[in-house]
Write an enzyme that holds these catalytic residues in place. Structure first.
Site, PDB file in Angstrom:
ATOM      1  N   GLU A   1       0.876  -1.171   0.000  1.00  0.00           N
ATOM      2  CA  GLU A   1       0.000   0.000   0.000  1.00  0.00           C
ATOM      3  C   GLU A   1       0.906   1.211   0.000  1.00  0.00           C
ATOM      4  O   GLU A   1       1.512   1.541   1.020  1.00  0.00           O
ATOM      5  CB  GLU A   1      -0.891  -0.019   1.246  1.00  0.00           C
TER       6      GLU A   1
ATOM      7  N   CYS B   1      -2.439   9.060   2.509  1.00  0.00           N
ATOM      8  CA  CYS B   1      -2.191   8.548   1.155  1.00  0.00           C
ATOM      9  C   CYS B   1      -3.336   8.904   0.217  1.00  0.00           C
ATOM     10  O   CYS B   1      -3.146   9.070  -0.977  1.00  0.00           O
ATOM     11  CB  CYS B   1      -1.989   7.045   1.199  1.00  0.00           C
TER      12      CYS B   1
HETATM   13  P1  NAD Z   1       8.469   5.199   4.159  1.00  0.00           P
HETATM   14  O1  NAD Z   1       8.420   4.477   2.868  1.00  0.00           O
HETATM   15  O2  NAD Z   1       9.572   6.145   4.382  1.00  0.00           O
HETATM   16  O3  NAD Z   1       8.522   4.156   5.363  1.00  0.00           O
HETATM   17  C1  NAD Z   1       7.549   3.138   5.521  1.00  0.00           C
HETATM   18  C2  NAD Z   1       8.146   2.023   6.348  1.00  0.00           C
HETATM   19  O4  NAD Z   1       9.157   1.380   5.569  1.00  0.00           O
HETATM   20  C3  NAD Z   1       8.849   2.498   7.626  1.00  0.00           C
HETATM   21  O5  NAD Z   1       8.585   1.609   8.683  1.00  0.00           O
HETATM   22  C4  NAD Z   1      10.313   2.456   7.254  1.00  0.00           C
HETATM   23  O6  NAD Z   1      11.136   2.292   8.395  1.00  0.00           O
HETATM   24  C5  NAD Z   1      10.338   1.238   6.345  1.00  0.00           C
HETATM   25  N1  NAD Z   1      11.479   1.184   5.416  1.00  0.00           N
HETATM   26  C6  NAD Z   1      12.138   2.215   4.860  1.00  0.00           C
HETATM   27  N2  NAD Z   1      13.141   1.761   4.071  1.00  0.00           N
HETATM   28  C7  NAD Z   1      13.088   0.410   4.118  1.00  0.00           C
HETATM   29  C8  NAD Z   1      13.846  -0.624   3.504  1.00  0.00           C
HETATM   30  N3  NAD Z   1      14.869  -0.368   2.676  1.00  0.00           N
HETATM   31  N4  NAD Z   1      13.520  -1.904   3.774  1.00  0.00           N
HETATM   32  C9  NAD Z   1      12.486  -2.194   4.592  1.00  0.00           C
HETATM   33  N5  NAD Z   1      11.736  -1.248   5.220  1.00  0.00           N
HETATM   34  C10 NAD Z   1      12.036   0.038   4.960  1.00  0.00           C
HETATM   35  O7  NAD Z   1       7.052   5.890   4.320  1.00  0.00           O
HETATM   36  P2  NAD Z   1       6.591   6.898   5.465  1.00  0.00           P
HETATM   37  O8  NAD Z   1       7.247   8.207   5.207  1.00  0.00           O
HETATM   38  O9  NAD Z   1       6.715   6.247   6.802  1.00  0.00           O
HETATM   39  O10 NAD Z   1       5.018   6.975   5.157  1.00  0.00           O
HETATM   40  C11 NAD Z   1       4.486   7.819   4.210  1.00  0.00           C
HETATM   41  C12 NAD Z   1       4.206   7.101   2.905  1.00  0.00           C
HETATM   42  O11 NAD Z   1       3.316   6.005   3.130  1.00  0.00           O
HETATM   43  C13 NAD Z   1       3.510   7.988   1.910  1.00  0.00           C
HETATM   44  O12 NAD Z   1       4.046   7.781   0.631  1.00  0.00           O
HETATM   45  C14 NAD Z   1       2.066   7.534   1.959  1.00  0.00           C
HETATM   46  O13 NAD Z   1       1.301   7.798   0.810  1.00  0.00           O
HETATM   47  C15 NAD Z   1       2.247   6.075   2.190  1.00  0.00           C
HETATM   48  N6  NAD Z   1       1.010   5.509   2.743  1.00  0.00           N
HETATM   49  C16 NAD Z   1       0.252   4.707   1.950  1.00  0.00           C
HETATM   50  C17 NAD Z   1      -0.963   4.203   2.437  1.00  0.00           C
HETATM   51  C18 NAD Z   1      -1.821   3.305   1.601  1.00  0.00           C
HETATM   52  O14 NAD Z   1      -2.716   2.669   2.163  1.00  0.00           O
HETATM   53  N7  NAD Z   1      -1.612   3.211   0.299  1.00  0.00           N
HETATM   54  C19 NAD Z   1      -1.375   4.526   3.725  1.00  0.00           C
HETATM   55  C20 NAD Z   1      -0.569   5.352   4.503  1.00  0.00           C
HETATM   56  C21 NAD Z   1       0.631   5.829   4.003  1.00  0.00           C
END
Ligand code: NAD
Length: 473
Positions: free
Chosen positions: A242, A276
């Site tokens: 997501e 999102c």
């Molecule tokens: P992010 O991608 O920076 O981090 C998300 C998670 O991934 C965190 O726990 C982070 O520690 C982990 N992560 C980062 N790099 C990684 C790697 N290399 N390997 C494994 N895990 C890793 O996102 P964010 O800034 O925490 O959240 C915001 C984003 O999430 C926005 O783009 C938003 O649109 C999206 N989002 C999507 C939905 C949906 O349902 N589609 C819902 C909420 C948020």
């Protein structure tokens, strides 16, 4: 952190400071886990799987119901923590998220109880064939900071109710909420090792969870960039992703601009735009542009930044300085390409990471506000004179999560819905409308994700379809 039924620190002893984004101050110290902690958690989850997967389904649903009760009993404390750690206005967004969380646990139990398999007829008259859903094993769950109690709850009860065990890595900027939620799950009677919480950077803890052969499927909510990295790293493991959105909202020539403006402002500024399904760009028919811009600008008065514990405050801060900087960069890029800021555009005189609710008009289709997710309190508006032109500009963005169309015409609503390449299209309400059981996710080929979350769709991801063929003489 909580591994194999025990609260623990990082094996290395490392810690980090958690910052309150509404004040810019340290408010807690947390363990900074690494790969060795993730490995310990994966081993614990595998050990627990052997017994948990044999617990009868209805006992597992009972556990989810108890979890819902315990979380609901702690609603006020959870809202306090969401307010402190994320800066969510206490009497609005923090309360709303805390109240929503138990629903997921109840829903996982309700839907799992009545999930059905199928029997198939065969060409061979000796065969009896049935297919049914069984657990997958250890699920790696990686979650973002914007709804740090609700989003993990979209996965955790659905994973465990199907007989899986979990290793969960929350983001470092929302780990106090994660540990609090974990405490409630333990209080509800979660058996040892069934859910293991490892706090630490995604690039290490998350990457170990993704790449370690001890996990069998990966569920991520996060940015498209992280989704790409994880996709490249997880090999053949099933993935539910997501990812980001850049929700277009379209206001057609026959719509009521006043009604649309209220919904648009809500979808742009709620949670300071860090959703999102936020309305990140607005396309309005030429004839309504001036009226819509005036209405959206006047709506910004309802979004008041300030002390997030104050009942009158409606706009919280961004989660971290990175989000503030991205918002500023997107605004600078749009104005360099000819857009005009007609409301906000700066940062209020407050501590922490606040941005003003901002309205931008006449953005160029090439600008970052159109091609990327901003994730800030921004309403970029652009007029269009033909449907084809609007579709071309909307499709300049690779994201395709949620969109909305305002119109009085059923015919136009359908026509537009079929043109918009988003997983959800909302008609006459903002893109952010959502309920936990409706299928949610990005359109194929877009960078908004893979698969569908919500109700039975999550249970399907959290299980494998196994077919058993009997030969009967
Ligand atoms: P992010 O991608 O920076 O981090 C998300 C998670 O991934 C965190 O726990 C982070 O520690 C982990 N992560 C980062 N790099 C990684 C790697 N290399 N390997 C494994 N895990 C890793 O996102 P964010 O800034 O925490 O959240 C915001 C984003 O999430 C926005 O783009 C938003 O649109 C999206 N989002 C999507 C939905 C949906 O349902 N589609 C819902 C909420 C948020």
């Amino acid at each position: 952190m909580h591994i194999s039924g025990q609260w623990c620190g990082a094996e290395s002893g490392a810690t980090y400071d958690a910052i309150n984004p509404a004040k810019g101050e340290v408010f807690a110290t947390l363990p900074l886990g690494g790969r060795e902690d993730a490995r310990r958690a994966i081993a614990a989850a595998n050990e627990a799987y052997a017994s948990w997967s044999r617990v009868p389904l209805f006992d597992r649903t009972d556990l989810c119901m108890r979890m819902a009760q315990v979380i609901a009993a702690h609603e006020d404390e959870l809202a306090d923590i969401l307010c402190t750690e994320l800066g969510k206005p206490r009497h609005r967004e923090a309360t709303q998220e805390a109240q929503a969380v138990p629903l997921f646990y109840r829903q996982a139990a309700e839907v799992a109880r009545y999930l059905e398999g199928s029997t198939l007829l065969a060409r061979d008259s000796h065969k009896r064939i049935t297919s049914f859903r069984r657990s997958r094993g250890v699920i790696g769950v990686i979650t973002p900071w914007n709804f740090p109690a609700a989003i993990p709850s979209e996965y955790l009860p659905f994973a465990v109710v199907m007989g899986n065990t979990v290793v969960w890595n929350p983001p470092p900027t929302a780990a106090v909420t994660a540990a609090t939620l974990m405490r409630y799950l333990v209080e509800a009677g979660l058996p040892r090792g069934v859910i293991n919480l490892v706090i630490g950077p995604g690039a290490q803890v998350g990457d170990e969870i993704v790449t370690n052969p001890g996990t069998h499927a990966i569920a991520l909510t996060g940015s498209s960039a992280t989704g790409r990295v994880i996709s490249a790293r997880c090999g053949l493991k099933p993935r539910l992703m997501e990812l980001g959105g850049n929700g277009p909202i379209v206001v057609l020539a026959d719509a009521d601009p006043r009604k649309a403006a209220k919904g648009i402002a809500n979808a742009c500024f709620y949670e300071a735009g860090q959703v999102c399904s936020a309305a990140e760009r607005i396309f309005v028919a030429d004839n309504l542009k001036n009226e819509l811009v005036d209405e959206v600008v006047s709506q910004t008065n309802h979004w008041v930044p300030g002390d997030v514990w104050d009942r009158n405050v409606t706009l919280g801060p961004q989660n971290n300085m990175g989000v503030v900087e991205k918002m500023a960069a997107h605004l600078a890029d749009a104005t360099d390409r000819g857009a005009t800021i007609v409301a906000g555009g700066g940062r209020p005189d407050l501590p922490g990471f606040f941005c003003e609710p901002t309205v931008l008009v006449d953005f160029d289709a090439e600008s970052l506000v159109n091609t990327e997710e901003t994730f800030g309190p921004i309403a970029p508006i652009r007029a269009f004179s033909s449907d084809d032109e609007a579709w071309r500009h909307i499709n300049a963005c690779e994201l395709g999560l949620v969109s909305a169309v305002f119109t009085e015409s059923v015919n136009d609503a359908w026509r537009w819905a079929e043109q918009l390449r988003t997983g959800i299209v909302v008609v006459n309400d903002p893109s952010s409308y959502w309920e936990p059981h409706i299928p949610f996710g990005g359109m194929a080929g877009a960078a908004s994700g893979i698969g569908r979350l919500g109700g039975r769709h999550t249970l399907e991801f959290m299980s494998d379809l196994q077919t058993i063929v009997f030969h009967v003489e």
